[in-house]
Design a protein around this motif. Structure first.
Motif, mmCIF file in Angstrom:
data_model
loop_
_atom_site.group_PDB
_atom_site.id
_atom_site.type_symbol
_atom_site.label_atom_id
_atom_site.label_comp_id
_atom_site.label_asym_id
_atom_site.label_seq_id
_atom_site.Cartn_x
_atom_site.Cartn_y
_atom_site.Cartn_z
ATOM 1 N N ALA A 41 0.851 -1.187 0.000
ATOM 2 C CA ALA A 41 0.000 0.000 0.000
ATOM 3 C C ALA A 41 0.888 1.238 0.000
ATOM 4 C CB ALA A 41 -0.898 -0.012 1.233
ATOM 5 N N GLU A 42 0.337 2.354 -0.420
ATOM 6 C CA GLU A 42 1.135 3.576 -0.506
ATOM 7 C C GLU A 42 1.264 4.288 0.828
ATOM 8 O OE1 GLU A 42 -0.521 6.015 -3.526
ATOM 9 O OE2 GLU A 42 -0.039 4.625 -5.159
ATOM 10 N N SER A 43 0.452 3.880 1.799
ATOM 11 C CA SER A 43 0.514 4.523 3.104
ATOM 12 C C SER A 43 0.442 3.474 4.199
ATOM 13 C CB SER A 43 -0.642 5.530 3.263
ATOM 14 O OG SER A 43 -1.889 4.862 3.180
ATOM 15 N N GLY A 44 0.772 3.876 5.421
ATOM 16 C CA GLY A 44 0.757 2.967 6.553
ATOM 17 C C GLY A 44 2.088 2.974 7.265
ATOM 18 N N PRO A 45 2.130 2.461 8.489
ATOM 19 C CA PRO A 45 3.381 2.476 9.262
ATOM 20 C C PRO A 45 4.496 1.649 8.662
ATOM 21 C CG PRO A 45 1.688 1.140 10.335
ATOM 22 C CD PRO A 45 1.010 1.882 9.232
ATOM 23 N N LEU A 46 4.152 0.722 7.750
ATOM 24 C CA LEU A 46 5.177 -0.114 7.106
ATOM 25 C C LEU A 46 5.143 0.052 5.589
ATOM 26 C CD1 LEU A 46 4.704 -3.425 9.156
ATOM 27 C CD2 LEU A 46 6.474 -1.690 9.478
ATOM 28 N N ALA A 47 4.682 1.193 5.098
ATOM 29 C CA ALA A 47 4.539 1.416 3.659
ATOM 30 C C ALA A 47 5.852 1.205 2.922
ATOM 31 C CB ALA A 47 4.020 2.826 3.408
ATOM 32 N N GLY A 48 5.850 0.231 1.998
ATOM 33 C CA GLY A 48 7.014 -0.046 1.169
ATOM 34 C C GLY A 48 8.116 -0.825 1.847
ATOM 35 N N VAL A 49 7.935 -1.209 3.110
ATOM 36 C CA VAL A 49 8.985 -1.895 3.858
ATOM 37 C C VAL A 49 8.929 -3.400 3.602
ATOM 38 C CG1 VAL A 49 9.897 -2.403 6.149
ATOM 39 C CG2 VAL A 49 8.964 -0.138 5.655
ATOM 40 N N PRO A 50 10.022 -4.012 3.145
ATOM 41 C CA PRO A 50 10.019 -5.465 2.925
ATOM 42 C C PRO A 50 10.060 -6.214 4.254
ATOM 43 C CG PRO A 50 12.188 -4.549 2.457
ATOM 44 C CD PRO A 50 11.280 -3.381 2.720
ATOM 45 N N ILE A 51 9.152 -7.165 4.416
ATOM 46 C CA ILE A 51 9.049 -7.972 5.619
ATOM 47 C C ILE A 51 9.066 -9.443 5.216
ATOM 48 C CG2 ILE A 51 7.641 -8.579 7.632
ATOM 49 C CD1 ILE A 51 8.648 -5.774 7.868
ATOM 50 N N ALA A 52 9.775 -10.275 5.978
ATOM 51 C CA ALA A 52 9.815 -11.711 5.710
ATOM 52 C C ALA A 52 8.889 -12.445 6.675
ATOM 53 C CB ALA A 52 11.241 -12.238 5.857
ATOM 54 N N LEU A 53 8.417 -13.616 6.241
ATOM 55 C CA LEU A 53 7.532 -14.453 7.051
ATOM 56 C C LEU A 53 8.093 -15.865 7.118
ATOM 57 C CD1 LEU A 53 4.182 -13.440 5.330
ATOM 58 C CD2 LEU A 53 4.817 -12.779 7.643
ATOM 59 N N SER A 54 7.967 -16.516 8.266
ATOM 60 C CA SER A 54 8.379 -17.915 8.330
ATOM 61 C C SER A 54 7.427 -18.756 7.487
ATOM 62 C CB SER A 54 8.414 -18.410 9.779
ATOM 63 O OG SER A 54 7.152 -18.321 10.406
ATOM 64 N N ASP A 55 7.907 -19.868 6.972
ATOM 65 C CA ASP A 55 7.155 -20.615 5.966
ATOM 66 C C ASP A 55 6.047 -21.484 6.540
ATOM 67 O OD1 ASP A 55 6.862 -20.968 3.175
ATOM 68 O OD2 ASP A 55 7.666 -22.995 3.337
#
Length: 457
Positions: A41-55
């Motif tokens: 999304a273009e806005s938000g506290p993590l806008a554009g931030v890459p985050i990883a998830l466990s599988d």
């Protein structure tokens, strides 16, 4: 220095693209799946931030394998609540990280081991999430923390991590193998970044019957000044120090001195039920895993090994489990049988109640408990881990097992180095005292300089 969330946000649309390029060149076994077309999304506290998830966290339209051959090819038709929350906050879900098969301690991943970004001849732990942060691929990762999966990996890789109180984060969409012990946590470049992500993913969820009401304020107790922990009583269970290597113990003793300089009063004491914590953890997790993993039989999802009849098809399909997972399931079935149930599983559940009661009593005297996170630093690839992580029925330590059994919030922060390898300090708080744990972790982090990351791979 590895970039934090603020730095990734400042980089704008380039942040995710740069992370993808680094991940594609990586040969450390950190990621199982890379989401090249991930959007934010273009806005938000993590806008554009890459985050990883466990599988083992379900992600719609993205293969989710739990690092097991029996789940290969499974693409969930829905996302877990944590995933939905991250996407609503603008995060770019960059990929799924490697892990021990189904999060079972000692179980090998079907995709090979995770190499430590600080030294690729060493293990990065049973989860690739901390390694992804330490390598600079992402500023934060969300991960299952059954049996210390996340905390021990963070200790090995030198990143802070946090497991909240049981129920603080919805487990809807988490493919767990032990229902009463597993919880979703976060690792990041700093404690403040952990708080940013926790604020996004925590909160009540009607789809999860274990979900706690309301939302916690994780930063409520953080204080500044020379004595941010003034008046805080910290207990050190002597049993949590047993078996810890001399080098790690030295870093821990130096950490105790740091807490005292910050105003806390530290005192050793005996936690009588500690000697039962590992065994109780192992028996309960084995019993629960035999039930939780029974659904993987080739009839509903995942791969199916064809055969002449239904029974043979089930048997051949379940042979896709790794050897440790197989033994865990068979042991759990044995302990739940009518002739064994009272002697093993029921006795462990009764002992778990005693453990909970003692923790409640201890937290009337102490605000926090501290211990080394892992008994040693990262072991060699292919070698046995300190604390017996290559023995399938042994969790890393009573300290890890105890926090899981009681559903208590626990953080780990880097507390020193043994050579070029980091050691970790675990901070445990009372039930729903997450803010106290975060405040202590932040104070310790600010008073030290142990969060040093290697150059991004």
């Amino acid at each position: 220095m590895t970039k934090d969330i603020a730095a990734f946000k400042a980089a704008g649309s380039k942040a995710a693209a740069e992370s993808l390029e680094k991940i594609k060149k990586d040969d450390s076994g950190i990621f199982i799946t890379v989401c090249e077309n991930a959007e934010s999304a273009e806005s938000g506290p993590l806008a554009g931030v890459p985050i990883a998830l466990s599988d083992n966290i379900s992600t719609k339209d993205v293969e989710t394998t739990c690092a097991s051959q029996i789940m290969k090819g499974y693409v969930p038709p829905f996302s877990g609540k944590a995933v939905d929350d991250l996407q609503k906050a603008g995060a770019v879900l960059i990929g799924k990280t490697n892990m021990a098969e189904f999060g079972i301690l000692g179980a090998a991943s079907a995709y090979g081991p995770v190499k430590n970004p600080r030294d690729k001849t060493k293990k990065g732990g049973p989860s690739g999430s901390a390694a992804a942060v330490a390598a600079g691929f992402v500023p934060a990762a969300v991960c299952s923390d059954a049996g210390g999966l996340l905390r021990v990996s963070a200790s090995y890789c030198g990143t802070p991590a946090f497991k909240p109180t049981y129920g603080a984060v919805s487990r809807f969409g988490l493919i767990y193998y032990t229902g009463s012990l597993d919880q979703i946590g976060v690792t990041a470049t700093s404690v403040s970044d952990i708080v940013t992500v926790m604020d996004v993913i925590s909160g009540n969820d009607s789809r999860d019957t274990t979900s706690l009401p309301g939302t916690m304020n994780y930063s409520a107790k953080i204080k500044s000044g020379d004595k941010p922990l003034d008046g805080v009583q910290i207990g050190i269970p002597e049993e949590f120090l047993e078996g810890v290597s001399a080098d790690v113990m030295k870093t821990f003793e130096e950490s105790v001195a740091v807490f005292e300089k910050l105003g806390a009063a530290c005192k050793k004491f005996s936690l009588k039920t500690a000697k039962y914590m590992q065994a109780v953890h192992d028996i309960i997790s084995a019993g629960e895993s035999s039930a939780m993993l029974a659904k993987f039989d080739g009839t509903r999802f995942g791969p199916r090994v064809e055969a002449d009849n239904w029974h043979e098809m089930i048997a051949r399909t379940r042979a896709l489990f790794g050897p440790v997972a197989e033994r865990r399931i068979m042991l759990g079935i044995y302990m739940l049988m009518a002739g064994q149930y009272n002697d093993y599983y029921m006795k462990s559940m009764q002992t778990r109640t005693l453990i909970l009661e003692e923790f409640e009593s201890v937290f009337k005297e102490f605000d926090l408990l501290i211990s080394p996170t892992a008994k040693d630093v990262a072991p060699d690839l292919g070698g046995a881990c300190g604390g017996g992580c290559d023995i399938e029925l042994s969790s890393y330590s009573a300290a890890i097992a105890g926090a899981d059994l009681a559903g208590l919030p626990a953080a780990t922060v880097p507390c020193g180095f043994v050579g070029n390898l980091p050691a970790g300090l675990q901070i445990i708080g009372g039930f729903q005292k997450d803010a106290d744990v975060i405040a202590a972790a932040a104070a310790f982090e600010n008073a030290t300089d142990f969060i040093k990351f290697p150059e991004a791979i």
